[in-house]
Design a protein around this motif. Structure first.
Motif, PDB file in Angstrom:
ATOM      1  N   SER A   1      99.940  26.118 -15.429  1.00 39.37           N
ATOM      2  CA  SER A   1      99.256  27.132 -16.232  1.00 39.37           C
ATOM      3  C   SER A   1      98.433  26.483 -17.336  1.00 39.37           C
ATOM      4  CB  SER A   1     100.274  28.078 -16.865  1.00 39.37           C
ATOM      5  OG  SER A   1     101.120  28.604 -15.886  1.00 39.37           O
TER       6      SER A   1
ATOM      7  N   LEU B   1      96.577  31.412 -11.652  1.00 41.26           N
ATOM      8  CA  LEU B   1      96.679  32.649 -12.418  1.00 41.26           C
ATOM      9  C   LEU B   1      96.347  32.462 -13.892  1.00 41.26           C
ATOM     10  CD1 LEU B   1      99.897  34.184 -10.844  1.00 41.26           C
ATOM     11  CD2 LEU B   1      97.526  34.779 -10.400  1.00 41.26           C
ATOM     12  N   ALA B   2      96.735  31.333 -14.451  1.00 46.98           N
ATOM     13  CA  ALA B   2      96.613  31.214 -15.908  1.00 46.98           C
ATOM     14  C   ALA B   2      95.411  30.406 -16.369  1.00 46.98           C
ATOM     15  CB  ALA B   2      97.887  30.615 -16.481  1.00 46.98           C
TER      16      ALA B   2
ATOM     17  N   ALA C   1     102.133  33.949 -15.245  1.00 49.04           N
ATOM     18  CA  ALA C   1     101.838  32.865 -14.303  1.00 49.04           C
ATOM     19  C   ALA C   1     103.088  32.063 -14.004  1.00 49.04           C
ATOM     20  CB  ALA C   1     100.747  31.965 -14.874  1.00 49.04           C
TER      21      ALA C   1
ATOM     22  N   MET D   1      93.073  37.133 -13.549  1.00 47.64           N
ATOM     23  CA  MET D   1      93.953  36.734 -12.444  1.00 47.64           C
ATOM     24  C   MET D   1      93.417  37.264 -11.126  1.00 47.64           C
ATOM     25  SD  MET D   1      97.731  37.274 -13.977  1.00 47.64           S
ATOM     26  CE  MET D   1      98.285  36.342 -15.395  1.00 47.64           C
TER      27      MET D   1
END
Lengths: 334, 249
Positions: free
Chosen positions: A58, A93-94, A128, A293
């Motif tokens: 992340s 995601l992050a 995340a 995301m």
């Protein structure tokens, strides 16, 4: 009507004028890293522990400040190079949120509500990491990946394991002594990376890359700003207010908007800002956390990495976690 | 080619807004520098790319080949059909160059809902100075002061001299108008209006909406729409030209 059009146009332009500098900065930086940094050396240092891995993945955004349009290719490269799944998912995601430019632009937009800035970071990290851990249950990543990606993993992954267990000196092959004291194995990873290019070529590549990304992302930004301006001017205020003031419906509306509007994460805070006066803070957060995301234009790109089922899980988990966290915020802290 | 034009057009647009002072209508002055640098960078990029285009055409003409760049290395995605993205950017920039952005007017303020004191949730005063003498306070200073201490009676009798534009708020009677300004924190997208009611000695039709006024008077407390509100009892109203920078910060 005339006045409304004029207002919409002013808002539209002001969003663009405020956002394009940040877009340019993001594109320039990600281009620099794409061309000048050898990510293969980084991937060999990744932790195997799921939670730690997801967290590290992340935070990778600080090294690769890409927005959601640039992160899928990077995540794909990471996976192919044998990076553990939690790291790759965490990054996917992050990274679009946890990076210096995005944090800066969010701060510029929400200076009056600093909690939005840091909660955006914390929620993104949290979500995340959780999803990264969920995906780490799948020990062998190949079944959830697309065939092409999966196929290129096996031998590399084994090689990685091998090099973990065997000291560098005992491995066969050609090595280079680069900066630092550890020898670099002279294999395809080096040959294909940036080493062989001259500085002039690199700069040209950077310029070309910047212009291409600016064109694509800029066009998306133009469309996104137009939508934001039109909603602000044309949507009936009563509807917006009734939707935006309710703690639950405001979040759901913003989640949908976050999924549909494919505006780049470096500039999406300005988009959210145009709703700041009528929507709950939690819903703005939902947009800022979930938007980067997931978005519609990214699905095609995601499909080049994951199989559809994995993507559905990924999106559903992200949406539910965002809803949960921002609802808690709406109900208890604002 | 279209790319170069689009990027150059945006560079020109940014610098034009800066040079003509229109930037103030769009964004907070803190970010002027950012826009100027971006405009210059865009122009430089367009220039370099333009020179290269000319050069590579010449090279092609003289049968020398430029070093090809592997498109796979870019790793970018294309969402639009070729040419569309640049065309969209170019058209937007050209429209921007032709149409001048407008200052928000009173009707917009009514649409957005004028706040007398409710902005406290959004605005946390950082540079709050209560030491400003009452007659030197701007409209925004008054609203901020009111946020810190919302009791209208605390200000009764204090002198006021404020500038703003006229709004005929439908909920106020004909003897009152709302003197208002837009406040900007980032860009026009988040501009929100603040205002104070002004009590007149005649009907408000004498002052058309959107005209800029300097109002001198005394602070009183009036009950408007069942709410006690700080109001300016006007002793002198003077029309003023619209300020170069109509927003306040």
């Amino acid at each position: 009507m005339d006045r409304q059009l004029n207002n919409a146009f002013t808002i539209f332009l002001s969003l663009l004028v405020e956002a394009i500098p940040f877009l340019l900065l993001g594109v320039l930086l990600s281009g620099l890293l794409l061309i000048f940094v050898d990510e293969r050396r980084l991937t060999s240092m990744m932790p195997r522990h799921p939670i730690l891995g997801a967290l590290v993945g992340s935070c990778f955004g600080f090294l690769f400040p890409v927005c959601e349009c640039g992160n899928v290719p990077v995540a794909r490269r990471l996976l192919i190079q044998g990076v553990p799944i939690p790291v790759a998912v965490g990054f996917l995601l992050a990274a679009p949120t946890i990076n210096p430019i995005v944090i800066w632009s969010t701060w510029v937009a929400f200076k009056q509500q600093p909690e939005i800035v840091w909660l955006r970071v914390i929620f993104s990290l949290l979500i995340a990491t959780i999803i990264g851990c969920v995906f780490s249950v799948q020990k062998d990543p190949r079944p959830i990946l697309q065939k092409l990606v999966a196929k290129s993993i096996p031998d590399r992954a084994e090689k990685n394991l091998e090099s973990d267990s065997q000291p560098m000196l005992l491995q066969s092959g050609t090595f280079l002594l680069g900066e630092g004291n550890s020898p670099i194995p002279m294999d395809e990873s080096l040959l294909s990376s940036a080493v062989k290019k001259t500085r002039g070529q690199k700069l040209r590549l950077l310029l070309d890359n910047t212009i291409q990304e600016l064109r694509e992302l800029g066009a998306v930004l133009v469309l996104g700003s137009a939508v934001a301006a039109l909603i602000q001017v044309a949507a009936p205020r009563d509807l917006i207010l009734s939707l935006g003031q309710d703690p639950v419906s405001s979040i759901v509306a913003m989640l949908v908007l976050g999924g549909v509007i494919s505006i780049c994460s470096t500039v999406d805070s300005f988009f959210a800002l145009s709703f700041a006066s009528v929507f709950t803070s939690g819903s703005l957060l939902a947009f800022l956390v979930f938007g980067p995301m997931v978005d519609i234009k990214g699905i095609g790109l995601m499909l080049s990495v994951f199989r559809p089922k994995a993507i559905i899980y990924l999106f559903a988990l992200a949406a539910l976690l965002t809803l949960l966290l921002t609802l808690i915020f709406n109900l208890h802290f604002s | 080619m279209l790319d170069i034009l689009a990027i150059a057009a945006w560079g020109i647009l940014f610098l034009k807004y800066w040079l003509t002072g229109k930037l103030a209508l769009l964004i907070h002055p803190n970010y002027f520098g950012l826009v100027v640098v971006t405009g210059s960078v865009l122009l430089v990029m367009a220039a370099i790319q333009g020179i290269q285009l000319v050069r590579s055409r010449r090279q092609r003409a003289s049968k020398k080949r430029a070093i090809p760049i592997d498109p796979a290395e870019m790793q970018h995605i294309t969402l639009f059909p070729p040419g569309w993205a640049s065309a969209l950017l170019l058209i937007t920039a050209i429209v921007g160059l032709i149409i001048t952005p407008q200052v928000f007017a009173s009707q917009t303020a009514i649409d957005r809902g004028i706040t007398e004191s409710a902005i406290s949730t959004r605005y946390q005063p950082k540079s709050f100075r209560s030491t400003i003498p009452p007659e030197a306070r701007s409209l925004i200073d008054w609203v901020r002061t009111l946020n810190a201490n919302p009791e209208p009676d605390a200000y009764t009798g204090q002198k006021a001299r404020i500038q703003g534009f006229v709004i005929h708020a439908p909920e106020l009677s004909g003897r009152y108008l709302l003197l208002s300004r837009f406040v900007l924190t980032c860009c026009a997208a988040d501009a929100y209006p603040v205002g104070l009611p002004v009590k007149l000695d005649r009907d408000r039709q004498a002052y058309k909406p959107d005209t800029w006024l300097e109002v001198e008077g005394r602070m009183i407390t009036e009950t408007l729409n069942g709410k006690r509100q700080l109001t300016v009892e006007a002793t002198a109203l003077k029309p003023i030209p619209e300020p170069k920078n109509p927003y306040d910060y």
